[in-house]
Design an enzyme around this catalytic site. Sequence first.
Site, short mmCIF file in Angstrom:
data_model
loop_
_atom_site.label_atom_id
_atom_site.label_comp_id
_atom_site.label_asym_id
_atom_site.label_seq_id
_atom_site.Cartn_x
_atom_site.Cartn_y
_atom_site.Cartn_z
CB CYS A 180 -9.10 5.23 0.79
SG CYS A 180 -7.39 5.54 1.30
CG ASP A 236 -1.80 1.23 1.33
OD1 ASP A 236 -2.27 1.69 0.25
OD2 ASP A 236 -2.04 1.76 2.43
CB SER A 237 0.25 4.79 -0.62
OG SER A 237 -0.84 4.92 0.26
CG HIS A 274 -4.46 5.23 4.49
ND1 HIS A 274 -4.02 4.74 3.29
CD2 HIS A 274 -3.34 5.57 5.19
CE1 HIS A 274 -2.68 4.78 3.27
NE2 HIS A 274 -2.26 5.28 4.40
CB CYS A 326 -3.25 0.66 -2.36
SG CYS A 326 -3.24 2.41 -2.81
CD GLU A 342 0.86 6.50 5.91
OE1 GLU A 342 2.09 6.44 6.01
OE2 GLU A 342 0.14 5.49 5.74
#
Length: 242
Positions: free
Chosen positions: A179, A5-6, A181, A68, A147
Amino acid sequence: MGFFDSGLGGLCILDAFRRMCPGESTIYIADSANCPYGNRPPEEIVRLSVANTERLLGEGCKMVVVACNTATAAAIDVLRAKWPEVPFVGLEPAVKPAALKSRTGVVGVLATAGTFGGRLYRETKAKFAKDVTVVATVADEFVDLVERGETSGPDAERTVRAKLEPLLAAGCDMLVLGCTHFPHLKPLMEKVADGRAALVDPSDAVARQARRVLSARGMLAPGASEPFHRFARTGASGANMV
Ligand code: DGL
């Protein structure tokens, strides 16, 4: 099993997969040095996704979960064409189940600009959301919160409320977490929604799909194997195992 994932978002997919397939070894790459992917041009996301995949395959992964939505939208076709022998599982916003369950006929989708700009989302929406109104909202701020590890507290709640209240006011009774996240903010989102809307989290469905693909290809780990789990997070100085 490889996952990337990012950043930290895809850990919700990894957790679901590990619960479902406790015998499988996993390697997860969080490309936090390049996070967020959401507003990058598709070619860049392809380049980063190819690099993550090369690394996972170099570590011996038998399958890659693109954990992602944004990377799936930009890169999964390229990855499948480049490595036709490797099974890939990706993600797209779960518009279909949300449209089927909605009573108000108004569905909110939270995702990145990259995901909304992709072919997969356009096609899924055209196919499965014909009879509902879809309110699409870019929520990059949620990526930053996760993050930073800021998934609770008054500031995070304010940010979540600012995104969700307009969707709730528009009559959305389903909120699609488009998403990876965003599931990390579920407790806050549930608090803000306060029963007015249900959250649609695709993590378990993706993990089930990965297990299905492994099983269909006869690739499930043999029962007696001792699994290992590795986590790598890219940092300012390149790829660091932590
Ligand atoms: N976790 C990613 C997704 O599922 C996006 C976060 C980002 O913008 O990097 O879309």
